[in-house]
Motif scaffolding. Structure first.
Motif, PDB file in Angstrom:
ATOM      1  N   GLY A  90     -18.755  -3.146  21.334  1.00 21.42           N
ATOM      2  CA  GLY A  90     -17.737  -3.657  20.427  1.00 21.42           C
ATOM      3  C   GLY A  90     -16.542  -2.738  20.297  1.00 21.42           C
ATOM      4  O   GLY A  90     -16.545  -1.607  20.805  1.00 21.42           O
ATOM      5  N   PRO A  91     -15.500  -3.194  19.585  1.00 17.96           N
ATOM      6  CA  PRO A  91     -14.278  -2.400  19.444  1.00 17.96           C
ATOM      7  C   PRO A  91     -14.330  -1.360  18.344  1.00 17.96           C
ATOM      8  O   PRO A  91     -13.392  -0.579  18.191  1.00 17.96           O
ATOM      9  N   GLU A  92     -15.456  -1.326  17.558  1.00 22.06           N
ATOM     10  CA  GLU A  92     -15.492  -0.432  16.401  1.00 22.06           C
ATOM     11  C   GLU A  92     -15.881   0.990  16.793  1.00 22.06           C
ATOM     12  O   GLU A  92     -16.801   1.203  17.580  1.00 22.06           O
ATOM     13  N   HIS A  93     -15.169   1.937  16.213  1.00 22.83           N
ATOM     14  CA  HIS A  93     -15.478   3.364  16.350  1.00 22.83           C
ATOM     15  C   HIS A  93     -15.361   3.981  14.959  1.00 22.83           C
ATOM     16  O   HIS A  93     -14.468   3.617  14.191  1.00 22.83           O
ATOM     17  N   PHE A  94     -16.249   4.914  14.643  1.00 22.62           N
ATOM     18  CA  PHE A  94     -16.301   5.452  13.285  1.00 22.62           C
ATOM     19  C   PHE A  94     -16.203   6.976  13.306  1.00 22.62           C
ATOM     20  O   PHE A  94     -16.813   7.632  14.156  1.00 22.62           O
ATOM     21  N   VAL A  95     -15.426   7.503  12.363  1.00 13.19           N
ATOM     22  CA  VAL A  95     -15.209   8.945  12.281  1.00 13.19           C
ATOM     23  C   VAL A  95     -15.335   9.394  10.834  1.00 13.19           C
ATOM     24  O   VAL A  95     -15.091   8.623   9.896  1.00 13.19           O
ATOM     25  N   VAL A  96     -15.747  10.635  10.644  1.00 13.07           N
ATOM     26  CA  VAL A  96     -15.759  11.246   9.321  1.00 13.07           C
ATOM     27  C   VAL A  96     -14.366  11.815   9.076  1.00 13.07           C
ATOM     28  O   VAL A  96     -13.886  12.668   9.833  1.00 13.07           O
ATOM     29  N   ALA A  97     -13.702  11.311   8.040  1.00 14.86           N
ATOM     30  CA  ALA A  97     -12.325  11.725   7.784  1.00 14.86           C
ATOM     31  C   ALA A  97     -11.956  11.458   6.334  1.00 14.86           C
ATOM     32  O   ALA A  97     -12.502  10.563   5.687  1.00 14.86           O
ATOM     33  N   ASP A  98     -10.994  12.221   5.835  1.00 17.60           N
ATOM     34  CA  ASP A  98     -10.498  12.128   4.470  1.00 17.60           C
ATOM     35  C   ASP A  98      -9.381  11.090   4.412  1.00 17.60           C
ATOM     36  O   ASP A  98      -8.436  11.137   5.209  1.00 17.60           O
ATOM     37  N   ALA A  99      -9.464  10.170   3.453  1.00 19.36           N
ATOM     38  CA  ALA A  99      -8.458   9.116   3.322  1.00 19.36           C
ATOM     39  C   ALA A  99      -7.066   9.654   3.036  1.00 19.36           C
ATOM     40  O   ALA A  99      -6.067   8.996   3.346  1.00 19.36           O
ATOM     41  N   THR A 100      -6.971  10.834   2.443  1.00 22.68           N
ATOM     42  CA  THR A 100      -5.659  11.377   2.097  1.00 22.68           C
ATOM     43  C   THR A 100      -5.107  12.307   3.169  1.00 22.68           C
ATOM     44  O   THR A 100      -4.027  12.870   2.998  1.00 22.68           O
ATOM     45  N   CYS A 101      -5.830  12.450   4.279  1.00 22.32           N
ATOM     46  CA  CYS A 101      -5.367  13.299   5.386  1.00 22.32           C
ATOM     47  C   CYS A 101      -5.979  12.749   6.673  1.00 22.32           C
ATOM     48  O   CYS A 101      -6.867  13.354   7.264  1.00 22.32           O
ATOM     49  N   LEU A 102      -5.489  11.603   7.098  1.00 18.28           N
ATOM     50  CA  LEU A 102      -6.072  10.916   8.243  1.00 18.28           C
ATOM     51  C   LEU A 102      -5.723  11.626   9.545  1.00 18.28           C
ATOM     52  O   LEU A 102      -4.566  12.020   9.753  1.00 18.28           O
ATOM     53  N   PRO A 103      -6.711  11.803  10.430  1.00 19.94           N
ATOM     54  CA  PRO A 103      -6.492  12.574  11.656  1.00 19.94           C
ATOM     55  C   PRO A 103      -5.866  11.729  12.765  1.00 19.94           C
ATOM     56  O   PRO A 103      -6.443  11.514  13.827  1.00 19.94           O
ATOM     57  N   THR A 104      -4.662  11.246  12.508  1.00 23.63           N
ATOM     58  CA  THR A 104      -3.986  10.419  13.508  1.00 23.63           C
ATOM     59  C   THR A 104      -2.483  10.596  13.385  1.00 23.63           C
ATOM     60  O   THR A 104      -1.963  10.958  12.327  1.00 23.63           O
ATOM     61  N   ARG A 105      -1.787  10.328  14.480  1.00 22.91           N
ATOM     62  CA  ARG A 105      -0.329  10.437  14.479  1.00 22.91           C
ATOM     63  C   ARG A 105       0.304   9.285  13.694  1.00 22.91           C
ATOM     64  O   ARG A 105      -0.359   8.307  13.358  1.00 22.91           O
ATOM     65  N   ASP A 106       1.585   9.389  13.454  1.00 25.01           N
ATOM     66  CA  ASP A 106       2.316   8.336  12.766  1.00 25.01           C
ATOM     67  C   ASP A 106       2.378   7.072  13.628  1.00 25.01           C
ATOM     68  O   ASP A 106       2.463   7.146  14.864  1.00 25.01           O
ATOM     69  N   ALA A 107       2.357   5.919  12.965  1.00 26.10           N
ATOM     70  CA  ALA A 107       2.705   4.631  13.569  1.00 26.10           C
ATOM     71  C   ALA A 107       1.871   4.260  14.797  1.00 26.10           C
ATOM     72  O   ALA A 107       2.393   3.676  15.744  1.00 26.10           O
ATOM     73  N   VAL A 108       0.577   4.565  14.785  1.00 31.81           N
ATOM     74  CA  VAL A 108      -0.259   4.254  15.949  1.00 31.81           C
ATOM     75  C   VAL A 108      -1.138   3.016  15.746  1.00 31.81           C
ATOM     76  O   VAL A 108      -1.715   2.508  16.711  1.00 31.81           O
ATOM     77  N   PHE A 109      -1.239   2.512  14.498  1.00 32.64           N
ATOM     78  CA  PHE A 109      -2.042   1.322  14.235  1.00 32.64           C
ATOM     79  C   PHE A 109      -1.140   0.151  13.865  1.00 32.64           C
ATOM     80  O   PHE A 109      -0.020   0.325  13.380  1.00 32.64           O
ATOM     81  N   ASP A 110      -1.657  -1.044  14.105  1.00 27.75           N
ATOM     82  CA  ASP A 110      -0.944  -2.251  13.706  1.00 27.75           C
ATOM     83  C   ASP A 110      -1.299  -2.666  12.287  1.00 27.75           C
ATOM     84  O   ASP A 110      -0.519  -3.358  11.623  1.00 27.75           O
ATOM     85  N   ALA A 111      -2.473  -2.263  11.827  1.00 31.03           N
ATOM     86  CA  ALA A 111      -2.920  -2.605  10.471  1.00 31.03           C
ATOM     87  C   ALA A 111      -3.809  -1.498   9.947  1.00 31.03           C
ATOM     88  O   ALA A 111      -4.660  -0.972  10.673  1.00 31.03           O
ATOM     89  N   ALA A 112      -3.606  -1.151   8.685  1.00 29.10           N
ATOM     90  CA  ALA A 112      -4.488  -0.203   7.983  1.00 29.10           C
ATOM     91  C   ALA A 112      -5.017  -0.911   6.745  1.00 29.10           C
ATOM     92  O   ALA A 112      -4.238  -1.433   5.934  1.00 29.10           O
ATOM     93  N   VAL A 113      -6.339  -0.963   6.615  1.00 29.07           N
ATOM     94  CA  VAL A 113      -6.962  -1.717   5.526  1.00 29.07           C
ATOM     95  C   VAL A 113      -8.019  -0.851   4.847  1.00 29.07           C
ATOM     96  O   VAL A 113      -8.471   0.160   5.399  1.00 29.07           O
ATOM     97  N   SER A 114      -8.412  -1.268   3.655  1.00 28.51           N
ATOM     98  CA  SER A 114      -9.436  -0.527   2.910  1.00 28.51           C
ATOM     99  C   SER A 114     -10.176  -1.502   2.010  1.00 28.51           C
ATOM    100  O   SER A 114      -9.549  -2.300   1.314  1.00 28.51           O
ATOM    101  N   GLY A 115     -11.509  -1.447   2.036  1.00 30.09           N
ATOM    102  CA  GLY A 115     -12.306  -2.375   1.264  1.00 30.09           C
ATOM    103  C   GLY A 115     -13.159  -1.698   0.202  1.00 30.09           C
ATOM    104  O   GLY A 115     -14.022  -0.875   0.530  1.00 30.09           O
ATOM    105  N   LEU A 116     -12.890  -2.001  -1.077  1.00 30.99           N
ATOM    106  CA  LEU A 116     -13.712  -1.539  -2.202  1.00 30.99           C
ATOM    107  C   LEU A 116     -13.807  -0.020  -2.279  1.00 30.99           C
ATOM    108  O   LEU A 116     -14.830   0.531  -2.684  1.00 30.99           O
ATOM    109  N   ALA A 117     -12.751   0.658  -1.877  1.00 28.82           N
ATOM    110  CA  ALA A 117     -12.785   2.115  -1.829  1.00 28.82           C
ATOM    111  C   ALA A 117     -11.631   2.772  -2.568  1.00 28.82           C
ATOM    112  O   ALA A 117     -11.763   3.910  -3.012  1.00 28.82           O
ATOM    113  N   LEU A 118     -10.523   2.087  -2.705  1.00 26.04           N
ATOM    114  CA  LEU A 118      -9.286   2.718  -3.154  1.00 26.04           C
ATOM    115  C   LEU A 118      -9.451   3.450  -4.477  1.00 26.04           C
ATOM    116  O   LEU A 118      -8.954   4.572  -4.650  1.00 26.04           O
ATOM    117  N   ASN A 119     -10.155   2.870  -5.433  1.00 28.68           N
ATOM    118  CA  ASN A 119     -10.298   3.490  -6.751  1.00 28.68           C
ATOM    119  C   ASN A 119     -11.207   4.709  -6.733  1.00 28.68           C
ATOM    120  O   ASN A 119     -11.225   5.492  -7.683  1.00 28.68           O
TER     121      ASN A 119
END
Length: 276
Positions: A90-119
């Motif tokens: 499948g297309p899914e890949h999972f990494v351990v990472a902090d939501a406030t310091c994502l280990p990726t360059r700017d503007a590399v995704f078409d969509a960024a989403v979050s489910g039941l986590a923001l609060n």
């Protein structure tokens, strides 16, 4: 979702405990959320922030036919559960990472989403800004959270029962602790991150328990705010809470408990070229 910062009662780390308590309902919301993202084309690159056990990533993979879905969560236990559940091809890949310091360059995704986590993020505004940073101009930034104050019925009934049994429980009520989880604060968070075309809507799903035990027993696992509160009670106080909750929930003739759960969704676009 699964961010281990903040009060210990907010820790989410074990996939099995989360599944019975909340995962079975979070998957229903994830399915509706992914289905509503119909204006997002197939074959795109998605980032799932605070991915937890991977429910939203799986729904995106099934419904939006993405080129890539990267799920990021600070809980290594949740990431392990998500990896184990994902199909090898499948297309899914999972990494351990902090939501406030994502280990990726700017503007590399078409969509960024979050489910039941923001609060549960230690700094939700920083997390939304990070989500906006990593999507391309015109890209989607969207999330959903439970309506703890009113629409998440079994939790609302739990905390109302807890306050009757123990007035000090009011301070722990998620409806009180998470004011972000309402339409206007969500809209303001997205606007504050500079996102355009911001909209907020509701998703409601059924939460049908096979009986009172099916509702009550997940509260004994100790993971998440309400279960952590329950697990910390002395046996007599826990029994009082159980009896208060049992009296408060409606039961059908067959013993089932049929309630509903509402989540608020919020979405916006990074300003710039729109999706073609």
């Amino acid at each position: 979702m699964g961010e281990p910062d903040g009060p210990r009662s907010d820790v989410w780390a074990t996939g099995a405990a989360y599944e019975r308590y909340m995962g079975r309902w979070s998957r229903l919301v994830a399915e509706q959320f992914a289905q509503r993202s119909a204006d997002v084309a197939d074959g795109l690159r998605w980032l799932d922030v605070g991915c937890g056990t991977g429910a939203l990533s799986a729904a995106v993979a099934a419904r939006r036919h993405p080129r890539l879905v990267v799920g990021a969560d600070r809980s290594a236990g949740f990431v392990a559960t998500a990896r184990a559940a994902a199909p090898p091809s499948g297309p899914e890949h999972f990494v351990v990472a902090d939501a406030t310091c994502l280990p990726t360059r700017d503007a590399v995704f078409d969509a960024a989403v979050s489910g039941l986590a923001l609060n549960f993020f230690p700094d939700p505004s920083a997390a939304v800004a990070e989500m906006a940073r990593v999507v391309r101009p015109g890209g989607l930034v969207a999330a959903y959270v439970w309506d703890y104050a009113e629409g998440m019925s079994f939790l609302r009934r739990f905390w109302d029962a807890a306050r009757r049994a123990d007035p000090s429980a009011a301070a722990l009520d998620e409806g009180r602790r998470f004011p972000l989880c309402r339409p206007e604060p969500l809209r303001a968070a997205w606007a504050g991150a500079g996102l355009a075309d911001v909209s907020v809507a509701a998703i409601e799903v059924p939460t049908v328990f096979t009986g009172f035990a099916d509702l009550w027993e997940p509260f004994l696992a100790g993971q998440g705010p309400a279960p952590a509160y329950t697990a910390a009670l002395a046996p007599a106080a826990r029994a009082r809470l159980r009896d208060e909750l049992r009296a408060a929930v409606p039961r059908n003739a067959d013993g089932t408990v049929a309630l509903t759960a509402r989540a608020w969704t919020v979405s916006g676009r990074r300003p710039g070229r729109t999706q073609g």
